[in-house]
Design a protein around this motif. Structure first.
Motif, short mmCIF file in Angstrom:
data_model
loop_
_atom_site.label_atom_id
_atom_site.label_comp_id
_atom_site.label_asym_id
_atom_site.label_seq_id
_atom_site.Cartn_x
_atom_site.Cartn_y
_atom_site.Cartn_z
N THR A 128 0.81 -1.21 0.00
CA THR A 128 0.00 0.00 0.00
C THR A 128 0.84 1.26 0.00
O THR A 128 0.32 2.36 0.17
N VAL A 177 -1.27 -0.75 -4.40
CA VAL A 177 -2.36 0.18 -4.15
C VAL A 177 -2.60 1.13 -5.32
O VAL A 177 -3.73 1.54 -5.57
N GLY A 233 -6.66 1.92 -0.33
CA GLY A 233 -6.78 0.58 0.19
C GLY A 233 -8.16 0.00 0.00
O GLY A 233 -8.31 -1.20 -0.28
N HIS A 260 0.79 -8.42 3.69
CA HIS A 260 0.69 -6.97 3.54
C HIS A 260 1.96 -6.34 4.12
O HIS A 260 2.21 -6.40 5.33
#
Length: 242
Positions: A54, A77, A100, A120
């Motif tokens: 992200t 992302v 996100g 993640h």
């Protein structure tokens, strides 16, 4: 335009956004408001089917990547993070438009939750809880904190001087936390009046809302929360100001 760029220091790597702005004819004063510290390393990939990134910082924190990691899909992302993923060797990159929440929807549409866990690569503070958002759909998301960001205590001296001398036309703000730090430091430094004379280029409405402590300042928001749309936003504003 003379722009105050508030992104973290990219270290030895050039900042693609800064390079694009300079190539477009803008002048840049760098004012990193967050410092990035690597705190983790590439976790075990046992039972993992892919990565979620992200931010570019999450990928930088685990680089260089071994060959077996590069063979796994990367769910990025936005385009900037996806581009860095390809530079680091990922052969399958799936990009979201910049948030996100939107990336979670893409994951639901493209990834089989039964094929393995998703790692993640995250900061210690999450803008959006992907693990929680995807849990109800059967996904196992392993949130691995690989970097942290700390705010600076004052605006850089050259940024303060440029604002006081009214040499800054715009401030580029790419995250809510950066905008929150900017607003606090500007207020603490007695620069509120100066902030009302510049345009604040905000990645999203959430970024713009963090400027409320400064009162009425001019904000413009990108149509989509990614670097390409920020460049387009700045180009439109520069054209209108000519």
């Amino acid at each position: 335009m003379h722009l105050l760029l508030t992104r973290p220091d990219p270290g030895p790597d050039a900042d693609p956004l800064a390079l694009a702005l300079i190539a477009a004819g803008h002048r840049i004063t760098h004012a990193p408001l967050l410092t990035v510290h690597t705190v983790g390393k590439l976790p075990s990939l046992a039972g993992v089917q892919g990565f979620i990134a992200t931010s570019r910082n999450g990928l930088k924190a685990v680089a260089p990547l071994p060959e077996h990691a590069q063979s796994l899909p990367l769910l990025a992302v936005g385009p900037g993070t996806g581009e860095l993923g390809r530079e680091l060797g990922f052969r399958q990159v799936i990009e979201g438009p910049g948030t996100g929440r939107e990336l979670a929807e893409i994951i639901r549409e493209t990834i089989d939750p039964g094929a393995g866990a998703l790692v993640h690569l995250a900061a210690e503070t999450l803008a959006f809880d992907l693990k929680g958002a995807l849990a109800g759909d059967g996904f196992e998301v392993r949130t691995e904190v690989v970097y942290r960001t700390d705010p600076v205590s004052t605006l850089p001296a050259d940024a303060t001087t440029a604002l006081r001398d009214h040499r800054i036309d715009g401030v580029v703000l790419m995250s809510p936390r950066t905008a929150r730090v900017y607003a606090k430091l500007a207020a603490d430094g007695g620069l509120v009046a100066e902030t009302r004379k510049v345009v604040h280029f905000c990645l999203s409405d959430a970024v713009a809302r963090e400027l409320c402590p400064l009162g009425t300042v001019k904000t413009v928001v990108a149509r989509l929360p990614n670097s390409q749309e920020m460049l387009a936003l700045i180009a439109r504003e520069a054209s209108d100001s000519v």
